[in-house]
Design a protein around this motif. Structure first.
Motif, mmCIF file in Angstrom:
data_model
loop_
_atom_site.group_PDB
_atom_site.id
_atom_site.type_symbol
_atom_site.label_atom_id
_atom_site.label_comp_id
_atom_site.label_asym_id
_atom_site.label_seq_id
_atom_site.Cartn_x
_atom_site.Cartn_y
_atom_site.Cartn_z
ATOM 1 N N GLY A 142 69.811 73.337 38.679
ATOM 2 C CA GLY A 142 71.065 72.665 39.017
ATOM 3 C C GLY A 142 71.406 71.702 37.897
ATOM 4 O O GLY A 142 70.529 71.286 37.121
ATOM 5 N N ILE A 143 72.689 71.349 37.800
ATOM 6 C CA ILE A 143 73.104 70.376 36.778
ATOM 7 C C ILE A 143 74.244 69.545 37.345
ATOM 8 O O ILE A 143 75.092 70.060 38.089
ATOM 9 N N LEU A 144 74.231 68.258 37.056
ATOM 10 C CA LEU A 144 75.323 67.388 37.511
ATOM 11 C C LEU A 144 75.592 66.296 36.483
ATOM 12 O O LEU A 144 74.735 65.970 35.657
ATOM 13 N N LEU A 182 66.020 75.517 43.986
ATOM 14 C CA LEU A 182 66.101 75.080 42.585
ATOM 15 C C LEU A 182 64.688 74.824 42.044
ATOM 16 O O LEU A 182 63.817 74.325 42.770
ATOM 17 N N ASP A 183 64.499 75.164 40.774
ATOM 18 C CA ASP A 183 63.231 74.842 40.119
ATOM 19 C C ASP A 183 63.349 73.541 39.336
ATOM 20 O O ASP A 183 62.343 72.977 38.913
ATOM 21 N N GLY A 184 64.580 73.106 39.113
ATOM 22 C CA GLY A 184 64.780 71.863 38.382
ATOM 23 C C GLY A 184 66.226 71.410 38.477
ATOM 24 O O GLY A 184 67.112 72.196 38.833
ATOM 25 N N LEU A 185 66.427 70.127 38.181
ATOM 26 C CA LEU A 185 67.770 69.547 38.222
ATOM 27 C C LEU A 185 67.979 68.741 36.943
ATOM 28 O O LEU A 185 67.134 67.903 36.602
ATOM 29 N N VAL A 186 69.081 69.007 36.240
ATOM 30 C CA VAL A 186 69.381 68.248 35.018
ATOM 31 C C VAL A 186 70.514 67.274 35.326
ATOM 32 O O VAL A 186 71.590 67.687 35.778
ATOM 33 N N CYS A 187 70.248 65.978 35.150
ATOM 34 C CA CYS A 187 71.249 64.950 35.465
ATOM 35 C C CYS A 187 71.724 64.307 34.162
ATOM 36 O O CYS A 187 70.925 63.782 33.383
ATOM 37 N N THR A 194 72.397 56.331 36.269
ATOM 38 C CA THR A 194 71.948 57.705 36.572
ATOM 39 C C THR A 194 70.454 57.856 36.314
ATOM 40 O O THR A 194 69.753 58.554 37.055
ATOM 41 N N GLN A 195 69.966 57.200 35.278
ATOM 42 C CA GLN A 195 68.525 57.292 34.979
ATOM 43 C C GLN A 195 67.723 56.701 36.145
ATOM 44 O O GLN A 195 66.689 57.241 36.533
ATOM 45 N N LYS A 196 68.236 55.597 36.714
ATOM 46 C CA LYS A 196 67.534 54.983 37.860
ATOM 47 C C LYS A 196 67.579 55.921 39.071
ATOM 48 O O LYS A 196 66.586 56.114 39.769
ATOM 49 N N ASN A 197 68.763 56.503 39.314
ATOM 50 C CA ASN A 197 68.905 57.399 40.462
ATOM 51 C C ASN A 197 68.043 58.650 40.292
ATOM 52 O O ASN A 197 67.459 59.147 41.252
ATOM 53 N N ALA A 198 67.970 59.148 39.065
ATOM 54 C CA ALA A 198 67.144 60.328 38.792
ATOM 55 C C ALA A 198 65.682 60.005 39.078
ATOM 56 O O ALA A 198 64.944 60.811 39.652
ATOM 57 N N MET A 199 65.274 58.801 38.693
ATOM 58 C CA MET A 199 63.893 58.362 38.931
ATOM 59 C C MET A 199 63.594 58.362 40.443
ATOM 60 O O MET A 199 62.505 58.762 40.876
ATOM 61 N N ARG A 200 64.596 57.931 41.219
ATOM 62 C CA ARG A 200 64.431 57.928 42.688
ATOM 63 C C ARG A 200 64.202 59.354 43.198
ATOM 64 O O ARG A 200 63.404 59.582 44.098
ATOM 65 N N LEU A 201 64.935 60.313 42.616
ATOM 66 C CA LEU A 201 64.782 61.703 43.058
ATOM 67 C C LEU A 201 63.441 62.278 42.610
ATOM 68 O O LEU A 201 62.851 63.104 43.308
#
Ligand code: F6P
Length: 378
Positions: free
Chosen positions: A8-10, A104-109, A115-122
Motif C-alpha cells: 500500500g502507499i499513501l 498487504l505485505d508493507g505500507l509506504v507512507c 507522518t514519521q511519528k504516525n508511521a512509527m505508531r503503526l
C-alpha cells in the motif's frame, strides 16, 4: 517472511512538489522489478482507515512525474486522534484491519515530521512500514534534504527577486512571509539566494529595534529600500521568552498533575500562538514606525507548495522512491529512506519520529549570511 507481493502507499500532511514523482518511483520499481501489486490509499491515514483505494497499475503511474500535488490526495489526519462524527477517536485498529483485509505485505507512507511519528505508531501496532521524507520545510530529521524543498526554494527566491522591483522603485521596506512554522530553512535559503537584507527565522528570535537599526544603517549608506524575509513562525525575543515560559509552566503543572494549572498554561500557549499568527503584520508595522520608511507585507502562502516540481526534486523523489521499493522487497521495515549525499539510506524510524531538524546557529548558510551583512535581528 515470504517475498512481498502487495504493498500500500499513501501521502499524508501538506502536499508538496515531488510527491507524484516519489509515488511513481516506488510503484514502477515495485511492479516492474519485483512483480508486486500496488494499492494507493486516498487522503492519507483517513483513506486507509476508511479503505478508500486506487489501483496503482502501470497506467495510473504514467504521466505523473511532473505533476504537482499528489494523485492520492492527502490529509493531516492522525491514526490515533481522528475526527469521526465530531469526536476525536483512536482509529489505529481500523487501519490495521484495512491493512490485513488487503493482505498487504508493507505500507509506504510519504510525509513530513508528523507522518514519521504516525508511521512509527503503526510500526508499534505491528505493520510493516517504510517512509519517505517530504516537505517544503526541509525539517525532517536524519535526511540531508526532503523533497519539495528545492521547488519551494526556487519559488520563494523568485518572489524575493520580483519584490526587489517594487522595493527599489518605491523606496520601501517589503516584508515577505515565507512558510515554515517551526524551522527557517526555506526563509534562510531563499533569503540568502534572493539577497534579502534581513532574515527572521524561528531558531533565532529577533529584536525589532535591531532590525530597524540595520535598515536605518542601510539608508545612511544610500540604500533606501530593504527586503525582510520572515518565516511564518519567527518570533520576537519577547514573544519567544513568553512562549518558553508558558511551555515550562505547562510541563511543571503536568508533572504535578495540577489540572487547573495545566489548563491555564494551555490557554496561555494558545493565546501566544494566536499572537504569533499575526507576527508578520506586526513586525511590518513596527518597522514602518521605527524607520519612517513605508512598509508593505507580502505573504507567499501556498504558492510555495504548488505546481510542477523542480528537476532537483524530481531526481530526489525518484531516487528515494526507488530505494523504498527495494527495501520493501528486502523485507526491511520500520525505516525511513534518508538522503545522505548521493546515497539513499535506511534510517530506523525511532531516530526520526519526534525529532525536528532545526537550523543550527552555526550552519554554513547562517555563517555565509552573516558575512554578507544579512541582519538576523539578534
Ligand atoms: O508543512 C508544510 C507547510 O507548508 C508549512 O510550511 C506550513 O506552516 C503548513 O504546512 C501549512 O499547513 P496547511 O496547508 O495545512 O495550512
Amino acid at each position: 517472511m515470504s517475498r512481498p507481493k502487495h504493498i500500500g502507499i499513501l501521502t499524508s500532511g501538506g502536499d508538496c512538489p515531488g510527491l507524484n514523482a516519489a509515488i511513481r518511483g516506488v510503484g514502477r520499481t515495485a511492479i516492474n522489478d519485483f512483480g508486486m501489486k500496488v494499492t494507493g490509499f486516498r487522503d492519507g491515514f483517513r483513506g486507509l482507515m476508511q479503505d478508500r483505494t486506487i489501483d496503482l497499475d502501470r497506467e495510473a503511474l504514467s504521466n505523473i512525474l511532473t505533476l504537482g500535488g499528489t494523485i492520492l490526495g492527502t490529509s493531516r489526519d492522525k491514526p490515533h486522534r481522528m475526527n469521526v462524527g465530531g469526536k476525536t477517536v483512536d482509529m489505529t485498529d481500523a487501519i490495521v484491519e484495512t491493512y490485513h483485509r488487503h493482505h498487504l505485505d508493507g505500507l509506504v507512507c510519504l510525509g513530513g515530521g508528523g507522518t514519521q511519528k504516525n508511521a512509527m505508531r503503526l510500526v508499534k501496532a505491528g505493520l510493516n512500514v517504510v517512509t519517505l521524507p517530504k516537505t517544503i520545510d526541509n525539517d525532517v530529521s536524519q535526511t540531508d534534504v526532503t523533497f519539495g524543498f528545492d521547488t519551494a526554494l526556487g519559488i520563494a527566491t523568485d518572489a524575493i527577486d520580483r519584490l526587489h522591483s517594487t522595493a527599489t522603485s518605491h523606496n520601501r521596506i517589503i516584508v515577505v512571509e515565507i512558510m515554515g512554522h517551526r524551522t527557517g530553512w526555506l526563509t534562510l535559503g531563499a533569503g540568502l539566494a534572493g539577497g534579502a537584507d534581513v532574515v527572521l527565522i524561528p531558531e533565532i528570535p529577533y529584536d525589532p529595534a535591531v532590525v530597524a537599526e540595520a535598515i536605518r544603517a542601510r539608508t545612511q549608506r544610500g540604500k533606501h529600500f530593504s527586503i525582510v524575509a520572515v518565516a511564518e513562525g519567527a518570533l520576537s525575543q519577547t514573544d519567544a521568552r513568553a512562549m518558553a515560559a508558558a511551555v515550562k509552566r505547562r510541563v511543571k503543572a503536568e508533572e504535578k498533575k495540577d489540572k487547573k494549572e495545566v489548563k491555564a498554561a494551555r490557554e496561555e500557549i494558545s493565546r501566544l500562538a494566536e499572537v504569533e499568527k499575526h507576527s508578520t503584520l506586526r513586525v511590518t508595522e513596527q518597522l514602518e514606525e521605527l524607520t519612517g520608511l513605508e512598509s508593505r507585507m507580502t505573504i507567499l502562502g501556498h504558492l510555495q507548495r504548488g505546481g510542477t516540481p523542480s528537476a532537483g526534486d524530481r531526481l530526489l523523489a525518484s531516487r528515494l522512491g526507488v530505494r523504498a521499493a527495494e527495501l520493501v522487497s528486502e523485507g526491511r521495515f520500520g525505516v525511513m529512506v534518508a538522503a545522505r549525499g548521493e546515497e539513499a539510506v535506511a534510517v530506523p524510524l525511532e531516530q526520526v519520529a519526534g525529532n525536528r531538524k532545526e537550523v543550527p546557529a552555526d550552519h554554513a548558510w547562517v555563517q555565509t549570511a552573516r558575512r554578507l551583512a544579512v541582519c538576523f535581528g539578534d
